[in-house]
Design a protein around this motif. Structure first.
Motif, short mmCIF file in Angstrom:
data_model
loop_
_atom_site.label_atom_id
_atom_site.label_comp_id
_atom_site.label_asym_id
_atom_site.label_seq_id
_atom_site.Cartn_x
_atom_site.Cartn_y
_atom_site.Cartn_z
N VAL A 77 13.90 26.14 26.76
CA VAL A 77 12.75 25.66 25.98
C VAL A 77 12.38 26.73 24.96
O VAL A 77 12.07 27.87 25.33
N LEU A 78 12.46 26.36 23.69
CA LEU A 78 12.04 27.25 22.60
C LEU A 78 10.64 26.81 22.19
O LEU A 78 10.46 25.74 21.61
N CYS A 79 9.64 27.62 22.54
CA CYS A 79 8.25 27.19 22.31
C CYS A 79 7.34 28.37 22.01
O CYS A 79 7.73 29.53 22.15
N THR A 80 6.12 28.03 21.62
CA THR A 80 5.10 29.05 21.37
C THR A 80 4.59 29.58 22.72
O THR A 80 4.70 28.89 23.74
N PRO A 81 4.04 30.80 22.74
CA PRO A 81 3.64 31.42 24.01
C PRO A 81 2.69 30.57 24.86
O PRO A 81 2.78 30.60 26.09
N ASP A 82 1.82 29.78 24.21
CA ASP A 82 0.86 28.97 24.98
C ASP A 82 1.52 27.86 25.78
O ASP A 82 0.91 27.28 26.69
N LYS A 83 2.79 27.55 25.48
CA LYS A 83 3.50 26.47 26.19
C LYS A 83 4.49 27.01 27.22
O LYS A 83 5.10 26.24 27.96
N GLU A 84 4.64 28.33 27.25
CA GLU A 84 5.70 28.91 28.09
C GLU A 84 5.49 28.62 29.58
O GLU A 84 6.44 28.24 30.27
N GLN A 85 4.26 28.76 30.06
CA GLN A 85 4.02 28.59 31.48
C GLN A 85 4.29 27.16 31.94
O GLN A 85 4.90 26.93 32.98
N GLU A 86 3.84 26.18 31.13
CA GLU A 86 4.07 24.79 31.55
C GLU A 86 5.55 24.44 31.54
O GLU A 86 6.01 23.65 32.36
N ALA A 87 6.31 25.06 30.61
CA ALA A 87 7.76 24.83 30.59
C ALA A 87 8.41 25.40 31.85
O ALA A 87 9.26 24.76 32.48
N LYS A 88 7.97 26.61 32.24
CA LYS A 88 8.50 27.25 33.46
C LYS A 88 8.13 26.43 34.68
O LYS A 88 8.96 26.20 35.57
N ASP A 89 6.89 25.98 34.74
CA ASP A 89 6.42 25.20 35.90
C ASP A 89 7.19 23.89 36.05
O ASP A 89 7.36 23.38 37.16
N ALA A 90 7.63 23.34 34.91
CA ALA A 90 8.38 22.06 34.94
C ALA A 90 9.83 22.25 35.35
O ALA A 90 10.55 21.29 35.59
N GLY A 91 10.27 23.52 35.41
CA GLY A 91 11.63 23.79 35.89
C GLY A 91 12.62 24.26 34.84
O GLY A 91 13.83 24.29 35.10
N ALA A 92 12.12 24.64 33.64
CA ALA A 92 13.03 25.15 32.60
C ALA A 92 13.71 26.43 33.09
O ALA A 92 13.08 27.26 33.76
N ASP A 93 14.99 26.58 32.77
CA ASP A 93 15.74 27.76 33.21
C ASP A 93 15.48 28.97 32.32
O ASP A 93 15.50 30.10 32.79
N PHE A 94 15.29 28.70 31.03
CA PHE A 94 15.03 29.77 30.06
C PHE A 94 13.88 29.34 29.16
O PHE A 94 13.85 28.20 28.70
N VAL A 95 12.95 30.25 28.91
CA VAL A 95 11.78 29.92 28.08
C VAL A 95 11.49 31.10 27.16
O VAL A 95 11.47 32.26 27.59
N GLY A 96 11.25 30.80 25.88
CA GLY A 96 10.92 31.84 24.92
C GLY A 96 11.10 31.30 23.52
O GLY A 96 11.14 30.10 23.31
N LEU A 97 11.23 32.23 22.55
CA LEU A 97 11.43 31.78 21.18
C LEU A 97 12.33 32.74 20.42
O LEU A 97 13.54 32.59 20.43
N ASP A 98 11.74 33.75 19.81
CA ASP A 98 12.52 34.63 18.92
C ASP A 98 13.70 35.32 19.62
O ASP A 98 14.78 35.43 19.05
N ASP A 99 13.47 35.78 20.87
CA ASP A 99 14.55 36.45 21.60
C ASP A 99 15.75 35.53 21.79
O ASP A 99 16.90 35.94 21.64
N TYR A 100 15.45 34.26 22.13
CA TYR A 100 16.53 33.31 22.39
C TYR A 100 17.18 32.83 21.09
O TYR A 100 18.39 32.57 21.05
N ILE A 101 16.40 32.74 20.02
CA ILE A 101 16.98 32.39 18.72
C ILE A 101 17.99 33.46 18.32
O ILE A 101 19.10 33.16 17.87
N LYS A 102 17.62 34.72 18.54
CA LYS A 102 18.52 35.84 18.22
C LYS A 102 19.78 35.76 19.09
O LYS A 102 20.91 35.94 18.61
N LYS A 103 19.61 35.48 20.40
CA LYS A 103 20.76 35.37 21.31
C LYS A 103 21.73 34.28 20.84
O LYS A 103 22.94 34.45 20.86
N ILE A 104 21.15 33.13 20.43
CA ILE A 104 21.99 32.01 19.98
C ILE A 104 22.70 32.38 18.67
O ILE A 104 23.89 32.09 18.50
N GLU A 105 21.98 33.05 17.78
CA GLU A 105 22.62 33.50 16.52
C GLU A 105 23.78 34.44 16.81
O GLU A 105 24.76 34.48 16.07
#
Length: 232
Positions: A77-105
């Motif tokens: 889940v690529l999201c803003t910080p305010d959505k990170e916890q709900e994404a984790k609680d729903a079972g997402a394996d990876f949550v974040g934004l800029d760090d993961y965008i860089k990893k994918i690049e």
């Protein structure tokens, strides 16, 4: 052509490649002719009478498989910080934004589904050349660009898949594992077929369902008799 092993010969001998089987029969046979030692995927291939080069004949959609895919789907889940916890609680394996965008690049794509929000699509859009060819680009039509990231994660984890017709007019979708009962395979496959039927483009002429086949990862395809399926 490579010689068939004894197991492969036994498996292939359990069905007639020239015959058309009912969806019920095919759902049992696909288990019988599987000769892998691992729990292979069961896939459906649907050849449609559409021209996918025409925008008004592009068939794509989402379907919630009644019995899931049997796969452990890895979700980012690529999201803003305010959505990170709900994404984790729903079972997402990876949550974040800029760090993961860089990893994918940098070439990381060890995930099955990416879910994101409309507000960060401008950043995610830059990843199109990496994600597009791998079928990982989030899309509002498949429900992977949404403000309700928790709901999207839950749906994907419980068996919601998206599909689209390829350039040859064929839809490929996974409908379970060979460890599933024939009933579960049949119900999942039928759900995909009925969803595709509802998506028939108004501009599609002639026969819409050209052919339907079921196979496992290493098995030959079993041709399905279309008249055995109601509603198409």
């Amino acid at each position: 052509m490579a010689k068939l092993t004894k197991k492969q010969k036994e498996a292939v001998g359990k069905y007639d490649a020239a015959k058309h089987y009912s969806l019920d029969e095919a759902s049992s046979i696909v288990k019988e002719i599987n000769y892998t030692k691992f729990d292979a995927s069961v896939d459906i291939d649907v050849r449609l009478g559409v021209d996918p080069r025409k925008a008004d004949q592009m068939v794509r959609g989402v379907v919630a498989l009644p019995h899931g895919t049997g796969k452990d789907v890895k979700v980012l889940v690529l999201c803003t910080p305010d959505k990170e916890q709900e994404a984790k609680d729903a079972g997402a394996d990876f949550v974040g934004l800029d760090d993961y965008i860089k990893k994918i690049e940098d070439g990381w794509t060890d995930i099955d589904v990416i879910i994101t929000m409309p507000t960060v699509m401008a950043k995610v859009g830059r990843l199109g050349r990496v994600l597009g060819p791998r079928g990982l680009m989030p899309n509002p039509k498949s429900g992977t660009v949404t403000l309700d990231v928790a709901k999207a994660v839950t749906e994907v984890k419980s068996g919601k898949i998206d599909f689209k017709v390829d350039k040859f007019g064929i839809i490929h979708a996974s409908v379970g594992k060979v460890s599933f009962s024939p009933e579960k395979i049949r119900e999942n496959a039928n759900e995909v077929i009925q969803t595709i039927a509802r998506l028939k483009p108004a501009s599609a002429k002639g026969t819409y369902f050209r052919s339907i086949s079921l196979s496992s990862t290493m098995s030959p395809g079993i041709t399905i008799d279309k008249s055995s399926i109601t509603g198409i």
